[in-house]
Design an enzyme around this catalytic site. Structure first.
Site, PDB file in Angstrom:
ATOM      1  N   ASP A 189       7.634   9.925   3.850  1.00 27.47           N
ATOM      2  CA  ASP A 189       7.105   8.557   3.965  1.00 27.47           C
ATOM      3  C   ASP A 189       6.009   8.349   2.913  1.00 27.47           C
ATOM      4  OD1 ASP A 189       6.781   5.953   4.720  1.00 27.47           O
ATOM      5  OD2 ASP A 189       5.889   6.368   6.667  1.00 27.47           O
ATOM      6  N   HIS A 202       8.734   5.793  -0.693  1.00 30.08           N
ATOM      7  CA  HIS A 202       8.519   4.421  -1.189  1.00 30.08           C
ATOM      8  C   HIS A 202       8.135   4.502  -2.661  1.00 30.08           C
ATOM      9  CE1 HIS A 202       8.667   2.571   2.835  1.00 30.08           C
ATOM     10  NE2 HIS A 202       8.086   3.689   3.235  1.00 30.08           N
TER      11      HIS A 202
HETATM   12  O1  DOR Z   1       2.558   3.614   6.760  1.00 29.56           O
HETATM   13  C1  DOR Z   1       3.591   3.116   6.384  1.00 29.56           C
HETATM   14  N1  DOR Z   1       3.716   2.602   5.146  1.00 29.56           N
HETATM   15  N2  DOR Z   1       4.622   3.074   7.224  1.00 29.56           N
HETATM   16  C2  DOR Z   1       5.745   2.411   6.929  1.00 29.56           C
HETATM   17  O2  DOR Z   1       6.642   2.409   7.744  1.00 29.56           O
HETATM   18  C3  DOR Z   1       5.878   1.649   5.661  1.00 29.56           C
HETATM   19  C4  DOR Z   1       4.983   2.205   4.642  1.00 29.56           C
HETATM   20  C5  DOR Z   1       4.813   1.336   3.426  1.00 29.56           C
HETATM   21  O3  DOR Z   1       5.782   0.741   2.947  1.00 29.56           O
HETATM   22  O4  DOR Z   1       3.688   1.281   2.906  1.00 29.56           O
HETATM   23 ZN    ZN Z   2       8.234   4.248   5.324  1.00 35.20          ZN
END
Ligand code: DOR
Ligand code: ZN
Length: 434
Positions: A307, A62
């Site tokens: 992630d 992200h």
């Molecule tokens: O913990 C998480 N954060 N899991 C996800 O699937 C999305 C992510 C986020 O975008 O912060």
């Molecule tokens: Zn994610």
């Protein structure tokens, strides 16, 4: 050729094997051999004792740009990635605006190219606005300059089975893949942590394993039904591992990822009520961690994906229930791969590390320029790691804007000394080159 594009790298150990020299020229590995002698005056890097791996590829990052540049930008995320040994990262679609059109994915791709530290490969949203109501313009994103092949509503599950079926069917035309965030939202309303004895004791609403497992089972059957390719994001339970093992044994075209934090950490950290440990899916039990590690070793789980989820301080340093889920991970993932894929006596399985951090993520993402290994003629995108050094994680010193690391103060094995992207160093002496 200028000195910067031509390098002689001496004495590196490819995948931990016997030392060789590498001649890098014009963006590719021009030659590999013992005691290479080159007559011209080119830059030399002494890599004695360093292990060479193909540049890491993250299928799940992200980067928060566009929309939350206060939490991370493509530039700061790229710096973190390069320092972690990555040469390509897939940027998740849950930005603002959502990456659900050719315009947005091309914007992300272009900024990534401009920064130039790592190939930023946009992930396209499956549904418009991540709303789960209608398919986004998958074909236009695939045909765009960004050549999107991975589609995901990550953060949110594609809950409607009819929509999921159509998405799986649609991406077959260009060998794309749907990366599912497996969470039946009807089972996780208000969830804060893994559902079990501990959630009851702490008074936090539980996120039951079945919410993940039921979607994985359904989606494997859908992928089988339409003959398409499914990827399962951040697998977190022993039951999910069993389902994926079963699906693979039936020849269903499914791949799966596990995050560094799900390989290392367990739910009891929630007892601290420190929101740094809040993540979606949540940290699970020790039995789950054991099953995930075993599945990574035996290939049931194909890859490690970070992630990497940076958040602004105010979104994380607050009461647990209000904190956003997620942890950063780009700068620590390789260390955790080393911890997970060594035999306990110090012998590191570098071949498996290359498979799960580079070769297979590149294959799943259809990135032909990455994950090729250290071979003559291959793009010179690789990382040099010192297995004898360690890093003690200091949140204040991360290149990522995110300070939400669950590894603060931990001494993790291995250090990235250099990263090369198509023959150009992005990291040298453990520092970003620009
Ligand atoms: O913990 C998480 N954060 N899991 C996800 O699937 C999305 C992510 C986020 O975008 O912060
Ligand atoms: Zn994610």
């Amino acid at each position: 050729m200028t000195a910067q594009t031509e390098w002689l790298i001496k004495g590196l150990r490819p995948l931990g094997n016997d030392p060789v020299d590498l001649h890098v020229k014009d963006g590719v590995i021009a030659a590999i051999g013992q005691d290479l002698v080159l007559d011209n005056d080119i830059q030399t890097l002494d890599a004695t004792g360093l292990v060479g791996l193909p540049g890491l590829v993250d299928l799940h990052t992200h980067l928060r740009e566009p929309g939350r540049e206060d939490a991370e930008t493509i530039e700061t995320g790229s710096r973190a990635a390069a320092l972690g040994g990555y040469t390509a990262v897939h940027a998740m679609a849950n930005t603002d605006p959502v990456a659900d059109t050719a315009g947005v994915v091309e914007q992300v791709w272009n900024i990534g190219r401009h920064v130039g530290l790592v190939d930023v490969i946009p992930v396209g949203a499956v549904t418009t606005g991540l709303k789960g109501e209608r398919l986004a313009e998958l074909g236009a994103m695939a045909d765009s300059a960004a050549r999107v092949r991975v589609f995901s509503d990550d953060g949110i599950c594609v809950g409607d089975p009819g929509l999921m079926r159509r998405a799986l069917e649609y991406v077959k035309a260009f060998d794309g893949v749907i990366a599912q965030h497996a969470e039946d939202a009807r089972l996780t309303g208000g969830a804060q942590m893994n559902e079990g004895v501990l959630s009851g004791k702490l008074g936090l609403a539980g996120w039951p394993s079945v919410a993940e497992e039921s979607i994985i089972a359904r989606d494997c059957l859908l992928a089988q039904h339409v003959g398409s390719r499914l990827h399962v994001c951040h697998v977190s339970t022993a039951g999910s591992v069993e389902l994926i093992r079963w699906a693979k044994s039936k020849g269903i075209n499914v791949t799966a990822e596990v995050t560094p934090h799900h390989l290392l950490l367990t739910e009891d950290l929630a007892e601290s009520y420190d929101p740094v440990y809040k993540v979606n899916p949540p940290l699970r039990r020790g039995e789950d961690v054991d099953a995930l590690r075993e599945a990574l070793r035996d290939g049931t789980i194909d890859i490690i994906a970070t992630d990497h989820a940076p958040h602004a301080v105010e979104d994380k340093e607050c009461e647990w229930a209000y904190a956003r889920p997620g942890m950063v991970g780009l700068e620590q993932a390789l260390s955790i791969a080393i911890m997970t894929l060594s035999d306990g006596n110090g012998a590191v399985d570098w071949e498996s590390i290359a498979r799960v951090t580079s070769i297979d993520p590149a294959r799943i993402g259809q990135l032909t320029e990455h994950g090729q290994g250290l071979m003559t003629g291959a793009p010179a995108s690789f990382v040099l790691v010192d297995p004898a050094q360690s890093q003690t994680v200091d949140p204040a010193r991360l290149a990522s804007k995110g300070r939400n690391t669950p590894y603060a103060g931990l001494e993790l094995p291995g250090k990235v000394v250099a990263t090369f992207l198509r023959g150009t160093p992005t990291v040298l002496d453990g520092k970003v080159t620009k």
